[in-house]
Write a protein that holds these residues in place. Structure first.
Motif, mmCIF file in Angstrom:
data_model
loop_
_atom_site.group_PDB
_atom_site.id
_atom_site.type_symbol
_atom_site.label_atom_id
_atom_site.label_comp_id
_atom_site.label_asym_id
_atom_site.label_seq_id
_atom_site.Cartn_x
_atom_site.Cartn_y
_atom_site.Cartn_z
ATOM 1 N N ALA A 160 0.839 -1.204 0.000
ATOM 2 C CA ALA A 160 0.000 0.000 0.000
ATOM 3 C C ALA A 160 0.874 1.254 0.000
ATOM 4 C CB ALA A 160 -0.939 -0.010 1.205
ATOM 5 N N GLN A 161 2.017 1.187 0.669
ATOM 6 C CA GLN A 161 2.949 2.315 0.683
ATOM 7 C C GLN A 161 3.453 2.607 -0.739
ATOM 8 O OE1 GLN A 161 3.690 4.242 3.344
ATOM 9 N NE2 GLN A 161 4.888 5.554 2.012
ATOM 10 N N ASP A 162 3.763 1.557 -1.498
ATOM 11 C CA ASP A 162 4.194 1.733 -2.889
ATOM 12 C C ASP A 162 3.090 2.392 -3.711
ATOM 13 O OD1 ASP A 162 6.603 0.428 -2.319
ATOM 14 O OD2 ASP A 162 5.820 -1.528 -2.946
ATOM 15 N N ILE A 163 1.873 1.951 -3.486
ATOM 16 C CA ILE A 163 0.732 2.509 -4.223
ATOM 17 C C ILE A 163 0.550 3.986 -3.879
ATOM 18 C CG2 ILE A 163 -1.780 2.392 -4.504
ATOM 19 C CD1 ILE A 163 -1.459 -0.690 -4.053
ATOM 20 N N LEU A 164 0.697 4.332 -2.616
ATOM 21 C CA LEU A 164 0.589 5.744 -2.217
ATOM 22 C C LEU A 164 1.674 6.594 -2.866
ATOM 23 C CD1 LEU A 164 -0.306 5.785 1.571
ATOM 24 C CD2 LEU A 164 -1.668 6.634 -0.329
ATOM 25 N N GLN A 165 2.877 6.073 -2.913
ATOM 26 C CA GLN A 165 3.969 6.822 -3.550
ATOM 27 C C GLN A 165 3.687 7.037 -5.033
ATOM 28 O OE1 GLN A 165 7.456 4.591 -2.454
ATOM 29 N NE2 GLN A 165 7.512 5.485 -0.411
ATOM 30 N N ASP A 166 3.158 6.017 -5.701
ATOM 31 C CA ASP A 166 2.783 6.145 -7.103
ATOM 32 C C ASP A 166 1.664 7.177 -7.265
ATOM 33 O OD1 ASP A 166 2.927 5.191 -9.914
ATOM 34 O OD2 ASP A 166 0.855 4.565 -9.476
ATOM 35 N N PHE A 167 0.713 7.148 -6.346
ATOM 36 C CA PHE A 167 -0.399 8.101 -6.354
ATOM 37 C C PHE A 167 0.125 9.530 -6.201
ATOM 38 C CE2 PHE A 167 -4.137 10.020 -4.090
ATOM 39 C CZ PHE A 167 -5.018 9.938 -5.141
ATOM 40 N N ALA A 168 1.074 9.727 -5.308
ATOM 41 C CA ALA A 168 1.663 11.057 -5.107
ATOM 42 C C ALA A 168 2.365 11.533 -6.377
ATOM 43 C CB ALA A 168 2.641 11.025 -3.935
ATOM 44 N N LEU A 169 3.065 10.640 -7.049
ATOM 45 C CA LEU A 169 3.734 11.007 -8.303
ATOM 46 C C LEU A 169 2.731 11.392 -9.371
ATOM 47 C CD1 LEU A 169 6.556 8.312 -8.457
ATOM 48 C CD2 LEU A 169 6.804 10.773 -7.995
ATOM 49 N N PHE A 187 0.011 12.997 -9.029
ATOM 50 C CA PHE A 187 -0.409 14.384 -8.839
ATOM 51 C C PHE A 187 0.705 15.376 -9.143
ATOM 52 C CE2 PHE A 187 -3.885 12.389 -6.535
ATOM 53 C CZ PHE A 187 -4.940 13.093 -7.074
ATOM 54 N N ARG A 188 1.936 14.969 -8.988
ATOM 55 C CA ARG A 188 3.049 15.866 -9.331
ATOM 56 C C ARG A 188 3.171 16.049 -10.835
ATOM 57 N NH1 ARG A 188 7.169 13.061 -5.361
ATOM 58 N NH2 ARG A 188 6.418 13.955 -3.420
ATOM 59 N N ILE A 189 2.803 15.014 -11.575
ATOM 60 C CA ILE A 189 2.918 15.049 -13.028
ATOM 61 C C ILE A 189 1.832 15.905 -13.648
ATOM 62 C CG2 ILE A 189 2.745 13.623 -15.112
ATOM 63 C CD1 ILE A 189 4.170 11.406 -13.478
#
Length: 107
Positions: free
Chosen positions: A93-102, A104-106
């Motif tokens: 889930a932590q990996d998924i959150l990090q991907d989710f954060a990226l 929004f940055r894009i």
């Protein structure tokens, strides 16, 4: 609105989110319908009330329902993340959150 009713509506919103395209107009309309009436503010203040007093009264009125809303979202996320991590340990889930954060940055 009672905490249990807020939780029920938030679960309905999350369920709707899984079934709809979150970028669609239909999604926005369904979410708006489910949110309708959740955070109504009814204030009785004197006509000459100071703006700061009005703002504080409004915050006092909506804080419990907003807290219940956010609390339900956090609880749902934690429940889903733990279930996911038990069944899909190769992608946490932590990996998924990090991907989710990226994501929004894009944008």
């Amino acid at each position: 609105m009672e905490r249990s009713e807020i939780a029920s509506r938030m679960i309905a919103i999350l369920t709707t989110a899984l079934a709809e395209d979150p970028d669609s107009e239909a999604f926005d309309e369904q979410i708006a319908d489910l949110l309708q009436g959740m955070h109504n503010v009814r204030l009785e203040l004197p006509a000459n009330a100071h703006p700061a007093a009005v703002a504080q009264a409004a915050m006092d009125e909506v804080t419990p329902s907003f807290t219940a809303t956010i609390g339900t979202l956090f609880a749902a996320y934690i429940h889903l993340a733990r279930a996911h991590d038990r069944t899909q340990p190769e992608l946490s889930a932590q990996d998924i959150l990090q991907d989710f954060a990226l994501h929004f940055r894009i944008e």
